[in-house]
Every structure is written in C-alpha cells, then in structure tokens.
Design a protein around this motif. Sequence first.
Motif, PDB file in Angstrom:
ATOM      1  N   ARG A  27       0.821  -1.210   0.000  1.00 45.55           N
ATOM      2  CA  ARG A  27       0.000   0.000   0.000  1.00 45.55           C
ATOM      3  C   ARG A  27       0.861   1.269   0.000  1.00 45.55           C
ATOM      4  NH1 ARG A  27      -5.412  -1.094   0.936  1.00 45.55           N
ATOM      5  NH2 ARG A  27      -5.841  -3.252   1.481  1.00 45.55           N
ATOM      6  N   ILE A  28       1.875   1.234  -0.844  1.00 48.67           N
ATOM      7  CA  ILE A  28       2.731   2.399  -1.039  1.00 48.67           C
ATOM      8  C   ILE A  28       2.869   2.619  -2.543  1.00 48.67           C
ATOM      9  CG2 ILE A  28       4.016   2.119   1.121  1.00 48.67           C
ATOM     10  CD1 ILE A  28       6.202   0.701  -0.450  1.00 48.67           C
ATOM     11  N   SER A  29       3.472   3.729  -2.942  1.00 48.59           N
ATOM     12  CA  SER A  29       3.680   3.980  -4.358  1.00 48.59           C
ATOM     13  C   SER A  29       4.892   3.203  -4.849  1.00 48.59           C
ATOM     14  CB  SER A  29       3.888   5.472  -4.610  1.00 48.59           C
ATOM     15  OG  SER A  29       5.119   5.894  -4.050  1.00 48.59           O
ATOM     16  N   ALA A  30       4.953   2.984  -6.157  1.00 48.05           N
ATOM     17  CA  ALA A  30       6.113   2.308  -6.733  1.00 48.05           C
ATOM     18  C   ALA A  30       7.382   3.110  -6.494  1.00 48.05           C
ATOM     19  CB  ALA A  30       5.889   2.082  -8.231  1.00 48.05           C
ATOM     20  N   ALA A  31       7.249   4.420  -6.477  1.00 47.50           N
ATOM     21  CA  ALA A  31       8.412   5.279  -6.233  1.00 47.50           C
ATOM     22  C   ALA A  31       8.963   5.072  -4.826  1.00 47.50           C
ATOM     23  CB  ALA A  31       8.035   6.742  -6.444  1.00 47.50           C
ATOM     24  N   VAL A  32       8.072   4.939  -3.845  1.00 46.43           N
ATOM     25  CA  VAL A  32       8.512   4.700  -2.462  1.00 46.43           C
ATOM     26  C   VAL A  32       9.172   3.333  -2.349  1.00 46.43           C
ATOM     27  CG1 VAL A  32       7.713   4.333  -0.100  1.00 46.43           C
ATOM     28  CG2 VAL A  32       6.813   6.242  -1.432  1.00 46.43           C
ATOM     29  N   ALA A  33       8.580   2.324  -2.998  1.00 45.07           N
ATOM     30  CA  ALA A  33       9.173   0.988  -2.965  1.00 45.07           C
ATOM     31  C   ALA A  33      10.575   1.004  -3.566  1.00 45.07           C
ATOM     32  CB  ALA A  33       8.286   0.006  -3.722  1.00 45.07           C
ATOM     33  N   SER A  34      10.714   1.655  -4.713  1.00 47.45           N
ATOM     34  CA  SER A  34      12.022   1.742  -5.357  1.00 47.45           C
ATOM     35  C   SER A  34      13.024   2.474  -4.482  1.00 47.45           C
ATOM     36  CB  SER A  34      11.875   2.454  -6.708  1.00 47.45           C
ATOM     37  OG  SER A  34      13.119   2.577  -7.354  1.00 47.45           O
ATOM     38  N   SER A  35      12.553   3.535  -3.800  1.00 47.26           N
ATOM     39  CA  SER A  35      13.436   4.295  -2.922  1.00 47.26           C
ATOM     40  C   SER A  35      13.919   3.442  -1.750  1.00 47.26           C
ATOM     41  CB  SER A  35      12.705   5.536  -2.409  1.00 47.26           C
ATOM     42  OG  SER A  35      13.492   6.236  -1.463  1.00 47.26           O
TER      43      SER A  35
END
Length: 302
Positions: A27-35
């Motif tokens: 339940r996070i954005s793909a950008a947060v996951a990548s970060s």
Amino acid sequence: MSYFDNIRTFVRVYELGSMSAAARDQRISAAVASSRISQLEEYLSVRLFQRTTRQLNPTEQGNIYYAGACKILEAIEDAESAVNSITQSPRGLLHVAAPLGVGRRLIAPLVPEFKQEYPLIDLRLRLSDRKLDLTAEGLDVAFFLGVPEDSALRIRKIADCPRVLCASPLYLEARGVPVSPGELTDGTHDCLNLRYPGAPEFQWPLQTESGTHKFAVKGPFETDDGDVLTNWALDGQGIVLKPVFEIAEQLKTGALIPVLQDTPPIPIQMALLYMHRRHQDPKTRLFIDFMVDRMQSALSAT
C-alpha cells in the motif's frame, strides 16, 4: 522503523518479482518501494536486484540477503507475538483470503463482530475464486473449498458442505429435466462451470449406485466467479453445481430447483490454510478459532 520498512519491502519485491506488485501489496507507491530498495542497496553497498525494462532478478547478494531478511522479520513477529500474548492485547494486521461465496456469505458478516471483540486487530479481506499462494501473496489465513495441493501448509477443517445440482424453472421448462448424469456429458444439457487459470478439467463427482464417479460435463459458459455462475443459472442458462449454503435462499423460494437427486454431488470440504509459525501469533490463532466456531454454527443452520 524505516530500516525495517525497507526490509519488508525488499522481501515482498523479492517474493513477487515486481516493484509495482510489491508496492500495491505494501500500500505504497512504486516510487517509495524503489526508494526503499535503493536505500538498502546504498546501506549494504551491493546491488540486490538486476533491473531491466522487463525483468527484476535478484543478484547473488540479493538471494543471500533475502534468507537473512526473512529470519529478521520472523524474529520481530515472534517477539511481537510473545508481547501480545503476555499483555492479552493482541494487535496488528491480518491478511485473509477466501472464495467469493464463502467470503461474502460467511466471513464478511462476521468481521465487524471480530473487530468489536478485538479492536486492536485490523483485517484485510481479499475475495477470489482463483487459487492463491499464501507465501507469495503475504497471506496469514486462506479459506478454501476442496482439497489443497500444498501439503506443507497446516489445515483446519471447518465442515463438509453438501452440494446440489440445480437449474431455474425457465431452463427446465425449455430443455427438460435431466434423468441421468450422462445427459451432462453428451450435450443434452448445458453445464455452467467454475474455471480459473490452472484449474483442472471440468469433472463433477456424483454419488451413483456403483460409487462415486466423475463426469466430464459440457457447457458453453465458464467463469472464475462463483456468483456469476449462480446468476447465469437464475437466468436460465444451464445447470450449476453449488454448495447448498451459497444458494439456500434460491432453493427455498424455488428460483433454483434441484435435479438428479438420485445421484447427488459429493460434499465439498470447507477448511482454512495457514503456515505453522503464523498460528503461534495470538491474533492469527484468535481469528481462526473465532471464525471456525461461528462458521460451523452458520453452516449447521442452512
């Protein structure tokens, strides 16, 4: 907590093989996951994944780190479970899956009562008639109908559910009432089939004078949604095989009429799956005991 969040995200990316899938799961954005993955790689000074435009594959270091990361998360879960057990205040998040019919009719109505009794436990309920992988999808408990293939998981049986072959009065008036199971296989009647990717061929197990036999039924329609099958049957499109608890009201009102009652379907097992270590978690154990007790009572009343 940010470091542990990074570890959790890494584990889900590794298991799901996709940054976007892990992001949806967390339940996070793909950008947060990548970060988060980038932060881990920077901290460890290694590459955990080889990234291309189409694939995301773990490196050798990623494989090694995954094994250790799982142990870290399990240790945290065990510690939290021990604290919860002592304080008698189980808390946290449960991920639960169930077939559509079971979830809508039996589980979902009980969730508010469970939440009222255990207010510190949150629940994410996923309903689907397709086969689910507990490990890959991060599930704590999965309800199912039938016989599971994965013997490594623990099973808690709930009940053997009677099933019925039935059709609408509209269909029976137009096509006639079947008098033998052979009419389900020779094209005389249309059968409505539940099918999802990876499902076996359609075979309805019926009790005959010579024992249980499986009939490879035929029909023009199939779906991976059990409630769609019911709606098709109500619309006069064919004969359907359903657990009695799912269509008890339609049977009572005569909207669906049982057929071939001399050769009825064998009952289907309703049970739940969980991994052994998850049952040690107080919130998981409480949820299982709560649901099994009330579901058995509900099924006995149908």
